[in-house]
Design an enzyme around this catalytic site. Structure first.
Site, PDB file in Angstrom:
ATOM      1  N   VAL A 258     -65.935 -77.401  37.267  1.00  0.00           N
ATOM      2  CA  VAL A 258     -65.261 -76.212  37.791  1.00  0.00           C
ATOM      3  C   VAL A 258     -66.400 -75.349  38.339  1.00  0.00           C
ATOM      4  CG1 VAL A 258     -63.815 -74.216  37.249  1.00  0.00           C
ATOM      5  CG2 VAL A 258     -63.409 -76.408  36.097  1.00  0.00           C
ATOM      6  N   PRO A 259     -66.604 -75.359  39.659  1.00  0.00           N
ATOM      7  CA  PRO A 259     -67.907 -74.974  40.225  1.00  0.00           C
ATOM      8  C   PRO A 259     -68.168 -73.469  40.295  1.00  0.00           C
ATOM      9  CG  PRO A 259     -66.412 -75.567  41.984  1.00  0.00           C
ATOM     10  CD  PRO A 259     -65.676 -75.836  40.695  1.00  0.00           C
ATOM     11  N   CYS A 260     -68.384 -72.853  39.136  1.00  0.00           N
ATOM     12  CA  CYS A 260     -68.715 -71.429  39.116  1.00  0.00           C
ATOM     13  C   CYS A 260     -70.068 -71.155  39.752  1.00  0.00           C
ATOM     14  CB  CYS A 260     -68.650 -70.876  37.700  1.00  0.00           C
ATOM     15  SG  CYS A 260     -69.590 -71.803  36.480  1.00  0.00           S
ATOM     16  N   HIS A 261     -70.922 -72.191  39.868  1.00  0.00           N
ATOM     17  CA  HIS A 261     -72.219 -71.998  40.511  1.00  0.00           C
ATOM     18  C   HIS A 261     -72.078 -71.754  42.007  1.00  0.00           C
ATOM     19  CE1 HIS A 261     -71.305 -76.296  40.877  1.00  0.00           C
ATOM     20  NE2 HIS A 261     -72.075 -76.316  41.948  1.00  0.00           N
ATOM     21  N   ARG A 262     -70.893 -72.006  42.572  1.00  0.00           N
ATOM     22  CA  ARG A 262     -70.659 -71.772  44.000  1.00  0.00           C
ATOM     23  C   ARG A 262     -70.150 -70.362  44.280  1.00  0.00           C
ATOM     24  NH1 ARG A 262     -67.536 -77.516  44.830  1.00  0.00           N
ATOM     25  NH2 ARG A 262     -69.284 -78.846  44.149  1.00  0.00           N
TER      26      ARG A 262
END
Length: 294
Positions: A258-262
């Site tokens: 779940v790409p919270c780094h994006r």
């Protein structure tokens, strides 16, 4: 651009973690000395490797040269990732279908646990966990019979703290170490040959209704793109809730997948990451290599 992927079948766990240790050291040196615009020779020296070794390591790890990797972490590149970020969130991506930005993505199917299950702190829930090598250091993988429920990261010696962090999210759940079971999930996550749109990775989201809605929105951000807290708030119909969105992003229990780094600051600043800004920069640079975006 050829972008070889590190597979558990092809590379040893020690090599995978050693590579990330060098990448992490390089990023830390650059962060501390960015005003001086260090050359590759200085970066390599700070990491205890030769310039040639650094070059080959980055090509192997991310498919980029060290300088191309650094370019992927500039403010200009970050702003490019944000182009049309609102329209990216408005696009509909169904499981099994692929827009142009999804060509390199990990496909995910997801479900959410009921609010009642979340409120009990995971009481009655059995969760398996294990530590596994990844491109971004040691990964803590947590799974249930319904799918992947947690993914965190630890540098050497921090594994216990990472596990305690994950346990605090569901304090009444029964966590059992089962590395054989979680190794299957780890390979699905980190071996790019396993990223198949017709075999999506199953994840289960455990949080408040608002948190789950934020995490579902994150799944709409393709690799090689980014969004902002304010755009996510607008997508949810709560344009004044950017701060609350930021808190929910920070609580995302399934990092990377779940790409919270994006999620970046409105100006393109690489801000805030539960598992450390160095790791967030590493993920964004690695993804630039996979999408040949630089």
């Amino acid at each position: 651009m050829e972008t070889p992927m590190r597979s558990p079948d092809r590379f040893s766990a020690a090599t995978t973690l050693d590579d990330y240790d060098v990448v992490r050291s390089a990023l830390q040196f650059i962060t501390e000395n960015w005003r001086a615009q260090p050359e590759v020779e200085a970066i390599a020296h700070s990491c205890g490797v030769t310039p040639d070794e650094l070059h080959h390591l980055f090509r192997r790890w991310a498919g980029l040269t060290p300088m191309a990797f650094l370019q992927a972490l500039t403010i200009d590149h970050a702003r490019a990732l944000l182009r049309d970020s609102a329209s990216v969130l408005d696009a509909s991506y169904e499981v099994g279908l692929s827009g142009p930005g999804r060509l390199h993505d990990l496909f995910v199917s997801h479900e959410a646990m009921s609010p009642g299950e979340w409120k009990t702190g995971g009481e009655g829930l059995t969760m398996s966990y294990g530590f596994h090598p990844s491109q971004f250091g040691t990964a803590l993988v947590v799974g249930t019979e319904r799918g992947l429920a947690g993914l965190g990261f630890a540098d050497q010696g921090e594994e216990k703290a990472a596990l305690e962090d994950m346990q605090r999210r569901w304090p009444r759940a029964n966590l059992i170490e089962n590395s054989a079971q979680t190794a299957i999930l780890a390979r699905r996550i980190f071996d790019q040959s396993m990223w198949k749109k017709d075999e999506p990775l199953r994840v289960v989201l455990i949080g408040t209704d608002f948190e789950v809605r934020v995490w579902e929105t994150l799944l709409g951000i393709p690799m090689g793109r980014a969004s902002t807290y304010s755009d996510i708030a607008k997508k949810l119909g709560k344009p004044k809730a950017a701060r609350a969105v930021g808190a929910a992003v920070g609580k995302n229990p399934i990092s990377f997948v779940v790409p919270c780094h994006r999620v970046l600051g409105k100006s393109g600043d690489i801000t805030g990451y539960h598992w450390g800004l160095t790791r967030k920069r590493a993920m964004l640079g690695w993804e630039a290599g996979q999408t040949a975006a630089v």
